[in-house]
Design an enzyme around this catalytic site. Sequence first.
Site, PDB file in Angstrom:
ATOM      1  N   ILE A   1      -2.851  -8.319  13.735  1.00 44.52           N
ATOM      2  CA  ILE A   1      -1.877  -7.887  14.659  1.00 44.52           C
ATOM      3  C   ILE A   1      -2.023  -7.469  15.895  1.00 44.52           C
ATOM      4  O   ILE A   1      -1.532  -7.785  16.751  1.00 44.52           O
ATOM      5  CB  ILE A   1      -0.506  -6.860  14.528  1.00 44.52           C
ATOM      6  CG1 ILE A   1      -0.244  -7.746  12.954  1.00 44.52           C
ATOM      7  CG2 ILE A   1       0.652  -6.240  15.031  1.00 44.52           C
ATOM      8  CD1 ILE A   1       0.918  -6.922  11.826  1.00 44.52           C
TER       9      ILE A   1
ATOM     10  N   PHE B   1      -4.509   2.644  15.469  1.00 44.88           N
ATOM     11  CA  PHE B   1      -5.114   3.364  14.115  1.00 44.88           C
ATOM     12  C   PHE B   1      -5.908   3.064  13.397  1.00 44.88           C
ATOM     13  O   PHE B   1      -6.116   1.913  13.070  1.00 44.88           O
ATOM     14  CB  PHE B   1      -4.120   3.719  13.322  1.00 44.88           C
ATOM     15  CG  PHE B   1      -3.027   4.798  13.771  1.00 44.88           C
ATOM     16  CD1 PHE B   1      -3.019   6.616  13.765  1.00 44.88           C
ATOM     17  CD2 PHE B   1      -2.676   4.750  15.431  1.00 44.88           C
ATOM     18  CE1 PHE B   1      -2.081   6.855  13.924  1.00 44.88           C
ATOM     19  CE2 PHE B   1      -1.677   5.121  16.038  1.00 44.88           C
ATOM     20  CZ  PHE B   1      -1.188   6.897  15.644  1.00 44.88           C
TER      21      PHE B   1
ATOM     22  N   PRO C   1      -2.592 -12.544  10.219  1.00 45.20           N
ATOM     23  CA  PRO C   1      -3.193 -12.394  11.424  1.00 45.20           C
ATOM     24  C   PRO C   1      -3.149 -10.804  11.748  1.00 45.20           C
ATOM     25  O   PRO C   1      -2.756 -10.285  11.205  1.00 45.20           O
ATOM     26  CB  PRO C   1      -2.113 -13.261  12.015  1.00 45.20           C
ATOM     27  CG  PRO C   1      -1.001 -12.680  10.481  1.00 45.20           C
ATOM     28  CD  PRO C   1      -1.660 -12.926   9.308  1.00 45.20           C
TER      29      PRO C   1
ATOM     30  N   ASN D   1       0.370  -0.869  -0.280  1.00 50.81           N
ATOM     31  CA  ASN D   1       0.442  -0.036  -0.127  1.00 50.81           C
ATOM     32  C   ASN D   1       0.905   1.086  -0.018  1.00 50.81           C
ATOM     33  O   ASN D   1       2.501   1.140  -0.143  1.00 50.81           O
ATOM     34  CB  ASN D   1      -0.763  -0.490   1.179  1.00 50.81           C
ATOM     35  CG  ASN D   1      -0.024  -0.069   2.735  1.00 50.81           C
ATOM     36  OD1 ASN D   1       0.635   0.635   3.226  1.00 50.81           O
ATOM     37  ND2 ASN D   1      -0.293  -1.378   3.348  1.00 50.81           N
TER      38      ASN D   1
ATOM     39  N   ALA E   1       1.122   1.117  11.876  1.00 52.76           N
ATOM     40  CA  ALA E   1       1.839   0.568  10.383  1.00 52.76           C
ATOM     41  C   ALA E   1       0.255   0.282   9.614  1.00 52.76           C
ATOM     42  O   ALA E   1      -1.123  -0.671  10.384  1.00 52.76           O
ATOM     43  CB  ALA E   1       2.075  -1.441  10.881  1.00 52.76           C
TER      44      ALA E   1
ATOM     45  N   LYS F   1       9.209 -16.519 -11.222  1.00 52.07           N
ATOM     46  CA  LYS F   1       9.104 -15.279 -12.091  1.00 52.07           C
ATOM     47  C   LYS F   1       7.931 -15.908 -12.533  1.00 52.07           C
ATOM     48  O   LYS F   1       7.466 -16.293 -13.292  1.00 52.07           O
ATOM     49  CB  LYS F   1       9.683 -14.260 -12.546  1.00 52.07           C
ATOM     50  CG  LYS F   1       9.255 -12.716 -12.909  1.00 52.07           C
ATOM     51  CD  LYS F   1       9.631 -11.909 -13.684  1.00 52.07           C
ATOM     52  CE  LYS F   1       8.991 -10.741 -14.756  1.00 52.07           C
ATOM     53  NZ  LYS F   1       9.611 -10.099 -15.526  1.00 52.07           N
TER      54      LYS F   1
END
Length: 428
Positions: A329, A345, A327, A231, A297, A311
Amino acid sequence: MQDELQWVNGLNQEINFSKNIVLAVTGGIAAYKSAILVRRLKDYGFDVRVVMTKGAQAFVTPLTFQALSGNPVHTTLLDPEAEAGMGHIELARWADLVLVAPASCDVIAKLAQGLADDLLSTIYLATKAPIWVAPAMNQQMWAAKATQRNLNTLNTDGVHVIVPDAGVQACGDVGLGRMPEPEVLAEQVYLYFQQKQRDLAKKFGLLAGKRVVITAGPTREAIDPVRYISNHSTGKMGFALATACYAAGAEVTLIAGPVSLPTPHGVIRDNVISASEMLEQSLVYINAGCDVFIATAAVADYRVAEIATQKIKKSGDTLAIDLIKNPDIVATIAKQAKRPFMVGFAAETQHIEDYANKKLVAKKLDMIACNDVSRADIGFASDHNAMVVFFAQQYGMSAQNLQRAPKLEIAQQLVEAMSTALQQHKLP
């Protein structure tokens, strides 16, 4: 990378109080370095006032230092423009540190003997501020027994003597006696004041004695050896919080995803890539002892079910990749037996406050800060932010609106909010 370095250095400087430096320049060819030293000290945010001996004025003009420092240069003991004509007393009281650079052999002898026949020597006796001297002289003069005896006297009197560098000297000799480079001296002064403030913060700061773990930046979830899912997070908010928490007296560990920001001063950094790695390291620090866990994060919600070992080649117009949930966190940490004070956050693009409140309850957080990342002026990569902060019901604290401001200011306001809530928080 240079822009990011300047950004973090700016955070570290903003968090410190401004300090006053009296720079005393004495006679010697190294006086030219002192002009550069003034600029470097100013770069760190110090207010600099220059005192020049008569010998120094033979090498560099007072006008040079006036232009560089932005302050009048002081050259005489009895100053008719100073209060009561006693400029030495005013400067002695004003100074937070007196730096003599370069310090000639003659001036070192004068200070060691306690003479007071010029402006510099009277400031030396009249100030309560720490005094540093940076000797600069011929290598044989440095090695002379009389000089070493005088330096020992200064050390005994509490003066910090900066050992000169070795190298080729202006006279052609080689050996100890060169004044250290201005950049080195300015950094030493800066770190000295930063440590002083750190010592005070560890005793009296809002987070004095607290152990804080912060996650910051994005995570990357590999698709194959060259591609990944991620992101736009840059980690700036988390790094600003690390700086603010450290300045508030906390011991700070920063678990950073892949970002280009250098580590804030005094902060322990642990670099990770994936969400699984971030969770693993978070648990390590939680189990080692943690008072506050701040999850800034932007963790990837999903990862590839099976990472290709080679690849992936283009073979059609579409490509199907199976994703599985990562998971959580924050939720995992909140369930731990040694559960710390939890700060979450919420970076959203719609229904910001509604989603944040649901996350606060669902993940059993103590506090959550939410912002609208769809706004270019406060979104990812911006140097500014604006947030609404909510607290768990048991704290009885109303929501706080943090208006748009530089991320360090937002971080400082968040530290204040955390400190208020922590006074009521009871660790399990």
